[in-house]
Design an enzyme around this catalytic site. Structure first.
Site, PDB file in Angstrom:
ATOM      1  N   ARG A 153      32.613 -36.805   7.375  1.00 10.19           N
ATOM      2  CA  ARG A 153      32.642 -35.405   7.047  1.00 10.19           C
ATOM      3  C   ARG A 153      33.160 -35.598   5.406  1.00 10.19           C
ATOM      4  O   ARG A 153      33.982 -36.501   5.200  1.00 10.19           O
ATOM      5  CB  ARG A 153      33.605 -34.732   7.850  1.00 10.19           C
ATOM      6  CG  ARG A 153      32.974 -34.426   9.198  1.00 10.19           C
ATOM      7  CD  ARG A 153      34.132 -33.626   9.985  1.00 10.19           C
ATOM      8  NE  ARG A 153      33.782 -33.455  11.650  1.00 10.19           N
ATOM      9  CZ  ARG A 153      33.992 -34.461  12.754  1.00 10.19           C
ATOM     10  NH1 ARG A 153      34.776 -35.386  12.267  1.00 10.19           N
ATOM     11  NH2 ARG A 153      33.466 -33.924  13.861  1.00 10.19           N
ATOM     12  N   LYS A 177      38.740 -34.240  12.936  1.00 15.12           N
ATOM     13  CA  LYS A 177      39.304 -32.982  13.098  1.00 15.12           C
ATOM     14  C   LYS A 177      40.158 -33.203  14.407  1.00 15.12           C
ATOM     15  O   LYS A 177      40.328 -33.827  15.200  1.00 15.12           O
ATOM     16  CB  LYS A 177      38.239 -32.216  13.880  1.00 15.12           C
ATOM     17  CG  LYS A 177      37.220 -31.764  12.883  1.00 15.12           C
ATOM     18  CD  LYS A 177      35.996 -30.857  13.463  1.00 15.12           C
ATOM     19  CE  LYS A 177      35.147 -30.387  12.357  1.00 15.12           C
ATOM     20  NZ  LYS A 177      34.176 -29.274  12.894  1.00 15.12           N
ATOM     21  N   HIS A 245      27.129 -32.710   3.748  1.00 17.10           N
ATOM     22  CA  HIS A 245      26.756 -32.703   5.122  1.00 17.10           C
ATOM     23  C   HIS A 245      25.306 -33.380   5.475  1.00 17.10           C
ATOM     24  O   HIS A 245      24.958 -34.120   6.244  1.00 17.10           O
ATOM     25  CB  HIS A 245      26.828 -31.405   5.688  1.00 17.10           C
ATOM     26  CG  HIS A 245      26.340 -31.225   7.230  1.00 17.10           C
ATOM     27  ND1 HIS A 245      27.104 -31.906   8.178  1.00 17.10           N
ATOM     28  CD2 HIS A 245      25.252 -30.903   7.680  1.00 17.10           C
ATOM     29  CE1 HIS A 245      26.409 -31.621   9.305  1.00 17.10           C
ATOM     30  NE2 HIS A 245      25.253 -31.121   9.097  1.00 17.10           N
ATOM     31  N   ARG A 248      25.554 -37.096   6.005  1.00 16.89           N
ATOM     32  CA  ARG A 248      26.070 -37.334   7.347  1.00 16.89           C
ATOM     33  C   ARG A 248      24.863 -37.289   8.212  1.00 16.89           C
ATOM     34  O   ARG A 248      24.822 -37.846   9.084  1.00 16.89           O
ATOM     35  CB  ARG A 248      27.312 -36.321   7.710  1.00 16.89           C
ATOM     36  CG  ARG A 248      27.771 -36.472   9.060  1.00 16.89           C
ATOM     37  CD  ARG A 248      29.086 -35.523   9.028  1.00 16.89           C
ATOM     38  NE  ARG A 248      29.607 -35.121  10.206  1.00 16.89           N
ATOM     39  CZ  ARG A 248      30.177 -35.770  11.145  1.00 16.89           C
ATOM     40  NH1 ARG A 248      30.612 -37.055  10.764  1.00 16.89           N
ATOM     41  NH2 ARG A 248      30.647 -35.311  12.448  1.00 16.89           N
ATOM     42  N   HIS A 271      32.023 -36.792  17.650  1.00 18.60           N
ATOM     43  CA  HIS A 271      32.154 -35.474  18.184  1.00 18.60           C
ATOM     44  C   HIS A 271      32.832 -35.572  19.560  1.00 18.60           C
ATOM     45  O   HIS A 271      32.660 -36.441  20.173  1.00 18.60           O
ATOM     46  CB  HIS A 271      30.782 -35.257  18.395  1.00 18.60           C
ATOM     47  CG  HIS A 271      29.889 -34.825  17.170  1.00 18.60           C
ATOM     48  ND1 HIS A 271      28.498 -35.137  16.853  1.00 18.60           N
ATOM     49  CD2 HIS A 271      30.215 -34.173  16.046  1.00 18.60           C
ATOM     50  CE1 HIS A 271      28.185 -34.501  15.766  1.00 18.60           C
ATOM     51  NE2 HIS A 271      29.066 -34.102  15.202  1.00 18.60           N
ATOM     52  N   TYR A 280      22.676 -32.857  15.073  1.00 21.36           N
ATOM     53  CA  TYR A 280      22.448 -33.969  13.956  1.00 21.36           C
ATOM     54  C   TYR A 280      21.254 -34.917  14.261  1.00 21.36           C
ATOM     55  O   TYR A 280      20.871 -35.401  13.265  1.00 21.36           O
ATOM     56  CB  TYR A 280      23.692 -34.805  13.798  1.00 21.36           C
ATOM     57  CG  TYR A 280      24.961 -33.948  13.367  1.00 21.36           C
ATOM     58  CD1 TYR A 280      25.329 -33.884  12.003  1.00 21.36           C
ATOM     59  CD2 TYR A 280      25.782 -33.259  14.142  1.00 21.36           C
ATOM     60  CE1 TYR A 280      26.255 -33.421  11.405  1.00 21.36           C
ATOM     61  CE2 TYR A 280      26.696 -32.637  13.869  1.00 21.36           C
ATOM     62  CZ  TYR A 280      27.162 -32.598  12.446  1.00 21.36           C
ATOM     63  OH  TYR A 280      28.260 -31.860  12.022  1.00 21.36           O
TER      64      TYR A 280
END
Length: 299
Positions: A153, A177, A245, A248, A271, A280
């Site tokens: 990211r 995250k 993105h 990615r 994830h 994705y």
């Protein structure tokens, strides 16, 4: 109205501290949530002049209609509702509410938008368009190689530190995250470009452990990375709309096409849910379902 506004400020401050220190959300996520809740509280005070604990379902639904009437994107509407739901889940947990006014409010329905994946030649052309005769060019070349070959990211890229590089072991440590860490393999090409850049940046006066620095020796911003990519793509003659993105997404798509398992891709992307990885990877629903069923049977 002043008293009710004061109550909103107090409750939002409490929630801000909760998601920062207890939920440990990222700064970008916190900023998004608080922006959405700021809009919602302003709307409620202006139209109803009531406290947060007096909000009922109809108030939330009217706010959602307000967003729709002002041509907000469906994704923006859904995010706002998610922010409000999170706030009222907190209110319930703190016993400041007896019922959840968002419980039966539905998010807008919309299809998933899949960004275009770049081909490997496209990626090569974009990186090759960078002038590597300067420290900035060496930085940009290394940065885009890492962005693609590690599937990061943009926030993970800008936060990458020299102390996160474990070239001897063949991986880098990524803080994703929720401050969650993961180890991602790094290609020899990305490693070599980083080492060349680090040699060139020795002249920069900075004690910062951050890997990619601007010309003032400070951490790059997200906007700077967007700008580098947009300019490089234009020089390469790539007409698609490209963002960090896109790199990615291309990383994940190429991994899957090369035979990588969806669990591997999930772990490298960071994830929590395997269903998120499906966005994705262009997996059709039948293949995704059979993959999940097979994985579930292994546990």
């Amino acid at each position: 109205m002043a008293d009710n506004a004061s109550v909103w400020r107090d409750r939002l401050k409490e929630y801000h501290e909760y998601i920062r220190f207890e939920k440990n959300l990222s700064e970008n996520t916190i900023a998004s949530y608080m922006h959405d809740l700021g809009e919602f509280s302003h709307f409620v005070l202006r139209i109803y002049d009531i406290r947060p604990d007096e909000v009922e379902r109809g108030v939330v639904e009217r706010f959602m209609c307000h967003l729709f009437d002002h041509d907000r994107e469906k994704s923006s509407q859904a995010r706002s509702l998610s922010s409000i739901k999170g706030f009222y889940a907190f209110m319930l947990s703190e016993r400041r509410m007896e019922s959840d006014p968002t419980e039966f409010v539905e998010a807008p329905k919309f299809g998933r938008h899949l960004p275009d994946a770049l081909t490997t030649p496209d990626i090569d052309r974009i990186i090759a368009s960078i002038d590597c005769s300067t420290t900035k060019g060496l930085r940009d070349s290394a940065m885009l190689e890492v962005l693609y070959s590690c599937g990061l990211r943009v926030s993970e890229l800008t936060a990458l530190r020299i102390s996160d590089l474990f070239f001897g072991e063949g991986y880098i440590r990524v803080v994703g995250k929720g401050n969650k860490q993961r180890l991602v393999p790094i290609s020899s090409t990305a490693r070599d470009r980083i080492q060349i850049y680090m040699e060139a940046r020795r002249c920069q006066q900075s004690d910062d452990d951050t890997l990619f620095l601007n010309n003032r020796g400070r951490r790059l911003t997200r906007v700077m990375v967007f700008t580098v990519i947009r300019q490089a793509a234009a020089r390469a003659g790539i007409e698609k709309r490209i963002s960090p993105h896109t790199f990615r997404h291309s990383f994940a798509t190429h991994l899957l096409a090369g035979g990588a398992g969806i669990r591997q891709v999930q772990e490298m992307l960071g994830h929590e849910s395997i269903t998120t990885t499906e966005i994705y990877t262009h997996l059709d629903s039948k293949r995704l379902r059979s993959t999940i069923e097979r994985l579930d049977s292994d546990f």
